[in-house]
Scaffold this motif. Structure first.
Motif, PDB file in Angstrom:
ATOM      1  N   SER A   1       4.417   7.116  -7.982  1.00 59.79           N
ATOM      2  CA  SER A   1       4.311   5.613  -7.695  1.00 59.79           C
ATOM      3  C   SER A   1       4.147   4.988  -8.993  1.00 59.79           C
ATOM      4  CB  SER A   1       3.107   5.588  -6.941  1.00 59.79           C
ATOM      5  OG  SER A   1       2.550   4.050  -6.892  1.00 59.79           O
TER       6      SER A   1
ATOM      7  N   GLY B   1       0.427   2.622  -8.373  1.00 60.84           N
ATOM      8  CA  GLY B   1      -0.747   3.125  -7.864  1.00 60.84           C
ATOM      9  C   GLY B   1      -1.961   2.893  -8.512  1.00 60.84           C
TER      10      GLY B   1
ATOM     11  N   LYS C   1       0.708  -1.133  -0.151  1.00 58.84           N
ATOM     12  CA  LYS C   1      -0.019   0.064   0.061  1.00 58.84           C
ATOM     13  C   LYS C   1       0.841   1.277   0.060  1.00 58.84           C
ATOM     14  CE  LYS C   1      -3.977  -1.911   2.318  1.00 58.84           C
ATOM     15  NZ  LYS C   1      -4.827  -1.750   3.553  1.00 58.84           N
TER      16      LYS C   1
ATOM     17  N   GLN D   1       1.922   1.974  -3.265  1.00 61.24           N
ATOM     18  CA  GLN D   1       0.932   2.498  -4.183  1.00 61.24           C
ATOM     19  C   GLN D   1       0.887   3.974  -4.032  1.00 61.24           C
ATOM     20  OE1 GLN D   1      -2.031  -0.379  -3.213  1.00 61.24           O
ATOM     21  NE2 GLN D   1      -2.341  -0.800  -5.192  1.00 61.24           N
ATOM     22  N   ASN D   2       1.260   4.642  -2.949  1.00 59.42           N
ATOM     23  CA  ASN D   2       0.879   5.930  -2.683  1.00 59.42           C
ATOM     24  C   ASN D   2       2.138   6.979  -2.476  1.00 59.42           C
ATOM     25  OD1 ASN D   2      -2.267   6.058  -2.273  1.00 59.42           O
ATOM     26  ND2 ASN D   2      -1.528   4.221  -1.133  1.00 59.42           N
TER      27      ASN D   2
ATOM     28  N   ASN E   1       3.448  10.906  -0.894  1.00 58.29           N
ATOM     29  CA  ASN E   1       2.897  12.263  -0.663  1.00 58.29           C
ATOM     30  C   ASN E   1       3.757  13.562  -1.252  1.00 58.29           C
ATOM     31  OD1 ASN E   1       0.684  11.183   0.907  1.00 58.29           O
ATOM     32  ND2 ASN E   1       2.012  10.857   2.566  1.00 58.29           N
TER      33      ASN E   1
END
Length: 220
Positions: A138, A141, A126, A129-130, A132
């Protein structure tokens, strides 16, 4: 004259007998409020009365029906055999992304929380996939993780790759490298079997061979 005296003597004797008989009659027991006389029968023992003089069983209060007094502990105890919920562990890991021009892989720090190995690897994916950070892109994603299992040192991942997740040759190579670098940082993971919709495929995106499984040695 003699007969008159004899008659007076007989009358006096009869009167004395009547008076004596009246004095020997037993006194009647007092009546109850309902008008029924209940004699008190006395046994041979001193002061002991028969059952007729005892209070009936229905008149004796039932202890179970009486209100309880004192402090009652109403604290709920845990049922036998129950186990408290397992606390999650936290771990800082390296996660790999690419730059906006897809020229190189870039590592970044991420913190995951988990209670077992399956959740640890799932949370690591996870994080993959992300991002910030606008400078870190990614490569996973848009890919869906359908299931993940871990047994005998091998992670088996089943994914779904929609059309919008398709990348070029360079992006596909970076995506596979980002996956293996992220998951092989856990020492217990020795190999990764990547399935697409439950099937082994020759290539993830049609540009590079997908090895079954990917290992620490063949993914360098």
């Amino acid at each position: 004259m003699f007969n008159k005296k004899l008659g007076l003597i007989c009358m006096a004797s009869a009167l004395l007998m009547v008076i004596a008989g009246c004095g020997s009659k037993p006194a009647a027991a007092p009546a109850n409020e309902g008008g029924i006389v209940t004699p008190a029968v006395v046994s041979g023992a001193e002061g002991n009365t028969e059952a007729s003089a005892q209070p009936s069983a229905s008149a004796i209060p039932d202890p179970s029906s009486q209100p309880t007094t004192g402090n009652t502990d109403t604290t709920a105890e845990p049922s036998p055999g129950s186990t408290p919920p397992e606390e999650k562990q936290s771990k800082s890991i390296d996660v790999y992304y690419t730059d906006p021009q897809m020229m190189d892989l870039k590592p970044a720090q991420a913190t995951i929380a988990y209670k077992d190995d399956i959740e640890k690897y799932t949370e690591a994916f996870k994080a993959l996939q992300n991002s910030n950070n606008a400078d870190l892109i990614s490569l996973w994603g848009k890919i869906e993780l359908k299931s993940l299992k871990f047994e005998n040192g091998q992670i088996v991942m089943d994914i779904h790759k929609p059309a919008e997740a398709q990348l070029g040759a360079g992006g596909e190579a970076f995506a596979l490298s980002a996956l293996t670098k992220t998951l092989f940082q856990f020492p217990e993971v020795q190999s990764i079997e990547l399935l697409v919709d439950g099937e082994q495929v020759e290539s993830l995106m049609g540009h590079a061979d997908l090895l079954h499984p990917m290992t620490r040695d063949n993914s360098q």
